[in-house]
Write a protein that holds these residues in place. Structure first.
Motif, PDB file in Angstrom:
ATOM      1  N   GLY A 130      55.626  25.370  54.674  1.00 11.54           N
ATOM      2  CA  GLY A 130      55.144  24.751  53.449  1.00 11.54           C
ATOM      3  C   GLY A 130      54.639  23.337  53.666  1.00 11.54           C
ATOM      4  N   GLN A 131      55.294  22.605  54.562  1.00  9.73           N
ATOM      5  CA  GLN A 131      54.821  21.238  54.844  1.00  9.73           C
ATOM      6  C   GLN A 131      53.373  21.269  55.327  1.00  9.73           C
ATOM      7  OE1 GLN A 131      56.454  17.751  55.107  1.00  9.73           O
ATOM      8  NE2 GLN A 131      54.237  17.552  55.027  1.00  9.73           N
TER       9      GLN A 131
ATOM     10  N   THR B 127      62.910  22.582  44.929  1.00 11.93           N
ATOM     11  CA  THR B 127      63.874  22.784  45.997  1.00 11.93           C
ATOM     12  C   THR B 127      65.281  22.430  45.530  1.00 11.93           C
ATOM     13  OG1 THR B 127      62.049  22.055  47.373  1.00 11.93           O
ATOM     14  CG2 THR B 127      64.164  22.320  48.455  1.00 11.93           C
TER      15      THR B 127
ATOM     16  N   ASP C 252      52.851  24.502  44.292  1.00 14.40           N
ATOM     17  CA  ASP C 252      53.764  24.647  45.418  1.00 14.40           C
ATOM     18  C   ASP C 252      54.822  25.666  45.013  1.00 14.40           C
ATOM     19  OD1 ASP C 252      55.463  24.473  47.529  1.00 14.40           O
ATOM     20  OD2 ASP C 252      55.846  22.310  47.373  1.00 14.40           O
TER      21      ASP C 252
ATOM     22  N   ASP D 211      55.844  30.284  51.146  1.00 11.41           N
ATOM     23  CA  ASP D 211      56.436  30.463  52.466  1.00 11.41           C
ATOM     24  C   ASP D 211      56.909  31.896  52.626  1.00 11.41           C
ATOM     25  OD1 ASP D 211      56.118  28.041  53.722  1.00 11.41           O
ATOM     26  OD2 ASP D 211      58.091  27.266  53.172  1.00 11.41           O
TER      27      ASP D 211
ATOM     28  N   HIS E 107      58.379  32.824  55.159  1.00 12.64           N
ATOM     29  CA  HIS E 107      59.687  32.724  55.812  1.00 12.64           C
ATOM     30  C   HIS E 107      60.815  32.370  54.835  1.00 12.64           C
ATOM     31  CE1 HIS E 107      58.622  28.300  57.091  1.00 12.64           C
ATOM     32  NE2 HIS E 107      59.321  28.253  55.975  1.00 12.64           N
ATOM     33  N   LYS E 108      60.478  32.126  53.574  1.00  6.49           N
ATOM     34  CA  LYS E 108      61.525  31.956  52.566  1.00  6.49           C
ATOM     35  C   LYS E 108      61.635  33.174  51.657  1.00  6.49           C
ATOM     36  CE  LYS E 108      61.334  26.917  52.198  1.00  6.49           C
ATOM     37  NZ  LYS E 108      60.697  25.803  51.471  1.00  6.49           N
TER      38      LYS E 108
HETATM   39  C1  PLP Z   1      60.756  24.492  51.557  1.00 13.31           C
HETATM   40  C2  PLP Z   1      59.771  23.832  50.707  1.00 13.31           C
HETATM   41  C3  PLP Z   1      58.686  23.137  51.244  1.00 13.31           C
HETATM   42  C4  PLP Z   1      58.565  22.872  52.725  1.00 13.31           C
HETATM   43  O1  PLP Z   1      58.313  24.058  53.416  1.00 13.31           O
HETATM   44  P1  PLP Z   1      58.641  24.224  54.963  1.00 13.31           P
HETATM   45  O2  PLP Z   1      58.329  25.658  55.192  1.00 13.31           O
HETATM   46  O3  PLP Z   1      60.083  23.882  55.145  1.00 13.31           O
HETATM   47  O4  PLP Z   1      57.742  23.321  55.716  1.00 13.31           O
HETATM   48  C5  PLP Z   1      57.733  22.657  50.372  1.00 13.31           C
HETATM   49  N1  PLP Z   1      57.853  22.826  49.047  1.00 13.31           N
HETATM   50  C6  PLP Z   1      58.890  23.468  48.493  1.00 13.31           C
HETATM   51  C7  PLP Z   1      58.959  23.625  47.010  1.00 13.31           C
HETATM   52  C8  PLP Z   1      59.895  23.992  49.306  1.00 13.31           C
HETATM   53  O5  PLP Z   1      60.947  24.619  48.748  1.00 13.31           O
END
Ligand code: PLP
Length: 465
Positions: free
Chosen positions: A141-142, A238, A263, A292, A294-295
Motif C-alpha cells: 500500500g505504501q 488502520t 485508500d 493490498d 496481501h491483506k
Molecule cells: C496497511 C495500510 C497501508 C500500507 O500498506 P503496506 O502494504 O503496509 O505498504 C496503507 N493504507 C492503509 C489504510 C493500510 O491499512
C-alpha cells in the motif's frame, strides 16, 4: 556456481517444509519465543561451517527459526493488523515466480505473466465497478499510495515534471483525515511536496473525515495562495476501520477539481462480497484505489494493487525513454514507464493462481466469514463486560475493559502479557480522541469462533491475574 544439491531434492524439501509450516501452524506459539542469545547463536551456527551443510539441512533450520523466532502472522489466533491466511496454491505460485523469475518491466518480455496478472487486476477493477482501468501490482500500500500521489501531481502540474515543484507559483497541497494512513507523510516528503502539504483534517464522532472542516481547509488554502489538487478517502482506517463518506468526497472532489484517491488497503475486503459491497458505495467514483492483496486476498507479502481511471497520469509521472529498453511502441506504455520500479517481479501471480483454483466465489465466502466473525467478536466482548470504542462494520474491534485501569495495566502491557503466553496475538492502537485501546483485526479466513473465544479468555486471564 555449481549445484550444491540436486534441485529437485532442494525444492521438494522446501515444499514439504512450507506444507508443514502451514499444516502445523496451530501447534506453534503465535508469538515465537526464540530470541536473544539463543537466536543469535543459532543464526551464527548456520554460517560457521562456511558452506559445509546441505541445502535441506539449512532450509530445515531456517524453517525452525522462522517458526520459533517470528510472530506467526498466519496463525488463526493472530489478531494483529491484517495478515490473511495464506492459500497453499498462492505460496506455490510464489515459488514458481522465483523459479522462472519472469521480468515484467516490458510487455513482450513476459507475455504470459502479464496475461495472468491482468486477469486478477481486471477482476479487482470489476469489483470496484470499473470496466476500463489502468494499474498494476505493487509491493504494498505504501508503494501504491506514493505512486498515486506522484501521478496526480504530474497530471495537475505538468510543468513541475521538468522544472520541479519550485517552479510552481502556488504550492500544491492535499487533504486526508487525521486518521488516514501515514504512508502519505512519507510520500509527501519523498515527492518534494513536504510533509506539511499533507493537510490533516479533523474527524467526526465516527472517526471519519469531517467534510465541512475539509471544505473550510480547502477554502483557506486557496485564499492563502496554495493549490489543492488531491484528496484521500480512507475505506477502512488502520487504527479503527473507519470508512470515510466516499460519495460526499467524490462530490467534493468533482466540485473542487481534485483527484480523489480511495485508500482501501484492507477495507477493500468488503468489495469482494455482494453482501457488504454497499459499505464502499461510491468507491467507483474515485480516480484511483489502493488495495493490498496481501491483506485481503490470502496471498503472501508483498502484493499491493494500484488501480486508476486516469490512464495517462501514471505515464506522466513515470514515463521515460532509454536506449537500452524498448520505447513506447504500442498504444500502451510499457510497465516500467507507468510505475516507480523498473524491474518487476510477477507480484500478481499468486492471486491469479488462487482465482483460477477457487474462483471469485471463494473470496465472497471468505469476506462474509470475516465480517461475521467481526460481529461475533463484538458480541462476545460486550457479553464479557468489555467496552467497544470504534464503530466500523469491518472486522476490526477496538476495545477496553473497565477493570483494566483498576489493575494498573496499560493497554500495551495487557497486550504484551497476553501475547507472551503464545496462544493469541494482538496490539494496542491510538484512536482519534487520543485514547489508547486494544485492537483485534480478523483477516484470516481460517480463524474460527473458537479462536475468538480464546482471545477473550486470554485477555480476561490478565485482568484476573
Ligand atoms: C496497511 C495500510 C497501508 C500500507 O500498506 P503496506 O502494504 O503496509 O505498504 C496503507 N493504507 C492503509 C489504510 C493500510 O491499512
Amino acid at each position: 556456481m555449481s549445484e550444491a544439491d540436486d534441485p529437485e531434492r532442494v525444492l521438494r524439501c522446501a515444499a514439504l517444509l512450507a506444507a508443514q509450516a502451514m499444516g502445523r501452524v496451530r501447534d506453534r506459539a503465535v508469538e515465537g519465543r526464540l530470541g536473544g542469545d539463543n537466536l543469535a547463536r543459532r543464526v551464527a551456527a548456520l554460517f560457521e561451517s562456511g558452506g559445509g551443510q546441505s541445502a535441506p539441512e539449512v532450509l530445515e533450520e531456517v524453517a525452525a527459526l522462522l517458526g520459533a523466532g517470528c510472530v506467526q502472522t498466519t496463525h488463526p489466533a493472530y489478531f494483529g493488523p491484517f495478515h490473511p491466511g495464506i492459500l497453499p496454491e498462492a505460496a506455490a505460485a510464489a515459488l514458481l515466480v522465483a523459479a522462472f523469475n519472469p521480468q515484467l518491466a516490458t510487455r513482450d518480455h513476459a507475455k504470459a505473466a502479464h496475461a495472468l496478472e491482468s486477469r486478477a487486476l481486471d477482476w479487482v477493477a470489476r469489483a470496484i465497478g470499473w470496466e476500463e482501468h489502468a494499474g498494476h501490482f505493487t509491493n504494498g500500500g505504501q508503494e501504491a499510495n506514493t505512486e498515486v500521489l506522484a501521478a496526480a501531481l504530474a497530471q495537475r502540474f505538468p510543468r513541475a515534471r521538468e522544472e520541479g515543484l519550485l517552479a510552481l507559483e502556488r504550492p500544491p497541497v492535499f487533504y486526508l483525515a487525521a486518521e488516514a494512513h501515514h504512508s502519505f507523510d512519507k510520500a509527501a516528503q519523498l515527492l518534494g511536496l513536504g510533509r506539511r502539504a499533507a493537510r490533516r483534517v479533523p474527524v467526526g464522532a465516527e472517526s471519519t473525515i469531517d467534510v465541512t472542516a475539509l471544505q473550510s481547509a480547502i477554502a483557506e488554502d486557496r485564499k492563502a495562495g496554495c493549490e489543492p489538487f488531491f484528496v484521500v478517502a480512507t475505506a477502512g482506517t488502520t487504527a479503527s476501520g473507519a470508512i470515510d463518506p466516499l460519495g460526499d468526497l467524490a462530490d467534493l472532489a468533482a466540485r473542487q477539481r481534485m483527484w480523489l484517491h480511495t485508500d482501501a488497503a484492507w477495507g477493500g475486503l468488503a468489495l469482494f462480497s455482494p453482501n457488504h459491497r454497499d459499505l464502499l458505495a461510491g468507491i467507483e467514483r474515485s480516480d484511483s484505489v489502493t488495495i493490498d492483496a496481501h491483506k485481503t486476498l490470502a496471498v503472501p507479502l508483498g502484493a499491493g494493487m494500484l488501480l486508476t481511471r486516469q490512464r495517462d497520469a501514471l505515464e506522466a509521472a513515470f514515463g521515460t525513454q532509454s536506449p537500452y529498453m524498448p520505447g513506447r511502441r504500442t498504444d500502451q506504455p510499457e510497465p516500467y514507464q507507468t510505475s516507480l520500479p523498473w524491474s518487476r517481479r510477477a507480484i500478481g501471480l499468486p492471486l491469479a493462481v488462487a482465482l483460477a483454483v477457487r474462483g471469485a466465489g471463494a473470496y465472497t465466502a471468505a469476506a462474509d466469514h470475516l465480517m461475521q466473525l467481526g460481529a461475533i467478536l463484538r458480541e462476545r466482548l460486550l457479553r464479557a463486560g468489555f467496552t467497544l470504542h470504534n464503530h466500523t462494520p469491518l472486522p476490526l474491534v477496538c476495545f477496553d475493559h473497565p477493570r483494566r485501569a483498576d489493575r494498573g495495566l496499560s493497554p500495551a502491557q495487557w497486550a504484551r502479557r497476553s501475547n507472551a503466553r503464545g496462544r493469541v496475538w494482538l496490539a494496542p492502537t491510538r484512536l482519534a480522541d487520543g485514547t489508547t485501546t486494544l485492537r483485534a483485526t480478523i483477516a484470516n479466513h481460517r480463524t474460527q469462533v473458537e479462536d475468538l473465544d480464546l482471545l477473550v479468555e486470554e485477555l480476561r486471564l490478565q485482568l484476573d491475574a
